[in-house]
Design a protein around this motif. Structure first.
Motif, PDB file in Angstrom:
ATOM      1  N   GLN A   3       0.854  -1.190   0.000  1.00 42.09           N
ATOM      2  CA  GLN A   3       0.000   0.000   0.000  1.00 42.09           C
ATOM      3  C   GLN A   3       0.885   1.232   0.000  1.00 42.09           C
ATOM      4  O   GLN A   3       1.847   1.305   0.768  1.00 42.09           O
ATOM      5  CB  GLN A   3      -0.926  -0.008   1.215  1.00 42.09           C
ATOM      6  CG  GLN A   3      -1.978  -1.109   1.148  1.00 42.09           C
ATOM      7  CD  GLN A   3      -2.977  -1.037   2.290  1.00 42.09           C
ATOM      8  OE1 GLN A   3      -2.625  -0.670   3.398  1.00 42.09           O
ATOM      9  NE2 GLN A   3      -4.220  -1.375   2.014  1.00 42.09           N
ATOM     10  N   SER A  25       3.681   0.414   2.815  1.00 41.72           N
ATOM     11  CA  SER A  25       3.456  -0.544   3.889  1.00 41.72           C
ATOM     12  C   SER A  25       4.191  -1.841   3.568  1.00 41.72           C
ATOM     13  O   SER A  25       4.628  -2.062   2.438  1.00 41.72           O
ATOM     14  CB  SER A  25       1.968  -0.837   4.036  1.00 41.72           C
ATOM     15  OG  SER A  25       1.490  -1.485   2.864  1.00 41.72           O
ATOM     16  N   GLY A  26       4.338  -2.709   4.547  1.00 40.07           N
ATOM     17  CA  GLY A  26       4.946  -4.004   4.300  1.00 40.07           C
ATOM     18  C   GLY A  26       6.435  -4.008   4.552  1.00 40.07           C
ATOM     19  O   GLY A  26       7.079  -2.965   4.645  1.00 40.07           O
ATOM     20  N   ARG A  27       6.990  -5.217   4.628  1.00 38.74           N
ATOM     21  CA  ARG A  27       8.402  -5.371   4.955  1.00 38.74           C
ATOM     22  C   ARG A  27       9.269  -5.628   3.753  1.00 38.74           C
ATOM     23  O   ARG A  27      10.462  -5.843   3.890  1.00 38.74           O
ATOM     24  CB  ARG A  27       8.561  -6.536   5.939  1.00 38.74           C
ATOM     25  CG  ARG A  27       7.858  -6.301   7.264  1.00 38.74           C
ATOM     26  CD  ARG A  27       7.994  -7.506   8.165  1.00 38.74           C
ATOM     27  NE  ARG A  27       7.260  -8.645   7.634  1.00 38.74           N
ATOM     28  CZ  ARG A  27       7.289  -9.854   8.186  1.00 38.74           C
ATOM     29  NH1 ARG A  27       8.037 -10.080   9.243  1.00 38.74           N
ATOM     30  NH2 ARG A  27       6.578 -10.829   7.664  1.00 38.74           N
ATOM     31  N   ASN A  77      11.044   2.776   4.319  1.00 37.55           N
ATOM     32  CA  ASN A  77      10.005   2.363   3.361  1.00 37.55           C
ATOM     33  C   ASN A  77       9.407   3.565   2.621  1.00 37.55           C
ATOM     34  O   ASN A  77       8.185   3.659   2.444  1.00 37.55           O
ATOM     35  CB  ASN A  77       8.880   1.598   4.070  1.00 37.55           C
ATOM     36  CG  ASN A  77       9.265   0.171   4.412  1.00 37.55           C
ATOM     37  OD1 ASN A  77      10.420  -0.209   4.285  1.00 37.55           O
ATOM     38  ND2 ASN A  77       8.311  -0.612   4.857  1.00 37.55           N
TER      39      ASN A  77
END
Length: 124
Positions: A3, A25-27, A77
């Motif tokens: 996202q 978002s997210g790793r 990020n």
């Protein structure tokens, strides 16, 4: 799934500067090449800039080369678009996008994830 949320747009006078941010978002942010696009007459979305996963390779459209700089901070990020010497014709909604492929692409069709966009208006 990624996202993307853009921020940093606004109203600026010709010759001014803005820095756009796109938070992901997210790793797995570092697994994606990232791009910036904007609408253009006759095109759904016009390529502005793209940056490789590591940040070592960057491409720009001719219309922004020398004025805009794309960068990224994989620890945060986030991908950035520093826009200097802005012109009225830079007025647009700017979208960031993520591509999981190995190559860097200028065509929006290769990008899988898109943000909602942030408005940039250059006017006196």
């Amino acid at each position: 799934q990624v996202q993307l949320v853009e921020s940093g747009g606004g109203l600026v006078q010709p010759g001014g500067s803005l820095r756009l941010s796109c938070a992901a978002s997210g790793r797995t942010f570092s697994s994606y090449a990232m791009g910036w696009f904007r609408p253009a007459p006759g095109k759904e979305r016009e390529f502005v800039a793209t940056i490789s996963r590591s940040g070592t390779i960057r491409y720009y459209s001719d219309s922004v080369k020398g004025r805009f700089t794309i960068s990224r901070d994989n620890a945060k990020n986030t991908v950035y678009l520093q826009m200097n010497s802005l012109k009225p014709e830079d007025t647009a909604v700017y979208y960031c996008a993520a591509d999981s492929g190995v190559e860097l692409y200028r065509s929006p069709g290769f990008y899988e994830y898109w943000g909602q966009g942030t408005q940039v208006t250059v006017s006196s």
